[in-house]
Design a protein around this motif. Structure first.
Motif, mmCIF file in Angstrom:
data_model
loop_
_atom_site.group_PDB
_atom_site.id
_atom_site.type_symbol
_atom_site.label_atom_id
_atom_site.label_comp_id
_atom_site.label_asym_id
_atom_site.label_seq_id
_atom_site.Cartn_x
_atom_site.Cartn_y
_atom_site.Cartn_z
ATOM 1 N N THR A 147 -32.965 78.868 138.443
ATOM 2 C CA THR A 147 -31.567 79.212 138.745
ATOM 3 C C THR A 147 -31.482 80.511 139.553
ATOM 4 O O THR A 147 -30.519 80.729 140.286
ATOM 5 C CB THR A 147 -30.771 79.319 137.419
ATOM 6 O OG1 THR A 147 -30.870 78.057 136.747
ATOM 7 C CG2 THR A 147 -29.309 79.625 137.658
ATOM 8 N N GLU A 201 -26.961 73.223 141.134
ATOM 9 C CA GLU A 201 -27.608 73.517 139.857
ATOM 10 C C GLU A 201 -27.826 72.201 139.101
ATOM 11 O O GLU A 201 -26.861 71.497 138.799
ATOM 12 C CB GLU A 201 -26.691 74.471 139.067
ATOM 13 C CG GLU A 201 -27.125 74.766 137.654
ATOM 14 C CD GLU A 201 -28.475 75.475 137.572
ATOM 15 O OE1 GLU A 201 -28.729 76.428 138.325
ATOM 16 O OE2 GLU A 201 -29.280 75.027 136.736
ATOM 17 N N ASP A 238 -28.498 71.475 136.096
ATOM 18 C CA ASP A 238 -27.843 71.341 134.791
ATOM 19 C C ASP A 238 -26.420 70.792 134.928
ATOM 20 O O ASP A 238 -25.887 70.212 133.985
ATOM 21 C CB ASP A 238 -27.786 72.707 134.082
ATOM 22 C CG ASP A 238 -29.161 73.161 133.625
ATOM 23 O OD1 ASP A 238 -30.052 72.303 133.469
ATOM 24 O OD2 ASP A 238 -29.342 74.382 133.429
HETATM 25 MG MG LIG Z 1 -31.711 77.458 134.965
#
Ligand SMILES: [Mg+2]
Ligand SMILES: Nc1ncnc2c1ncn2[C@@H]1O[C@H](COP(=O)(O)OP(=O)(O)OP(=O)(O)O)[C@@H](O)[C@H]1O
Length: 176
Positions: A18, A34, A36
């Motif tokens: 990240t 990202e 996630d």
């Molecule tokens: Mg991460």
């Protein structure tokens, strides 16, 4: 670089996906996503309840990441996904055949130290152990590079850029 890369930044938890992903995207002049954020609501509910995801839970998530990556084919992009197992990377490639992996690799002690200092996150040592146990590094027939995560985020990003440039000169070896 000739064709804009679509990069998947992979590696165990706390390795800097990240952190480095957006920096690498900025250097390449392409968007960052990202990984996630691609979890379906069912996975988010499970994770919030502290239930580990099964591989069955992961397929739709990997398909969604792959769909984003494939949508960036020829345009370039960077997306994070731990992609620890070969099977996860195979799934991503099934949807996005041209992705290139940047595997952030590091010494376990260094990663544990960084995790300990991360704001608002607590990662038990056992979880890091299981991440390392699950990790299957890139194989010779997989397009990608391993990048060491010692040093500052800027240094790591520069190292990743160099590795991607070298990759263009010596692409992945086909599986025999
Ligand atoms: Mg991460
Ligand atoms: N090069 C670096 N130097 C110092 N600290 C770093 C560096 N890279 C990352 N960090 C810090 O280490 C911690 C973990 O990094 P990050 O959250 O980017 O990892 P991640 O791979 O995305 O983890 P996860 O898999 O849990 O999402 C963060 O607190 C981050 O600020």
């Amino acid at each position: 670089m000739s064709t804009p890369h679509v990069v998947v930044v992979m590696g165990v938890a706390g390795t800097g996906k990240t952190t480095i992903g957006p920096l690498l995207a900025a250097r390449l002049g392409v968007p960052y996503a990202e990984g996630d954020d691609f979890h379906p609501p069912a996975n988010i509910a499970k994770m919030s309840a502290g239930t580990p995801l099964t591989d069955e839970d992961r397929w739709p998530w990997l398909d969604a990441i792959g769909a984003w990556a494939n949508g960036r084919a020829g345009l370039g992009g960077v997306v994070s996904s731990s992609a620890l197992k070969r099977a996860y990377r195979d799934r991503l490639r099934a949807v996005a055949p041209d992705v290139v992996f940047v595997h952030l690799t590091g010494d376990r002690t260094l990663i544990e130290d960084r995790m300990t200092h991360r704001q608002g996150h607590f990662m038990p040592t056992a979880l890091l152990d299981s991440q390392f146990a699950t990790l299957q590094p890139l194989e010779p027939d997989e397009a990608g590079v391993a990048v060491d995560v010692s040093g500052s985020p800027e240094e790591i990003t520069a190292r990743a850029m160099d590795a991607l440039r070298n990759l263009e000169r010596s692409p992945a070896r086909p599986a025999r």
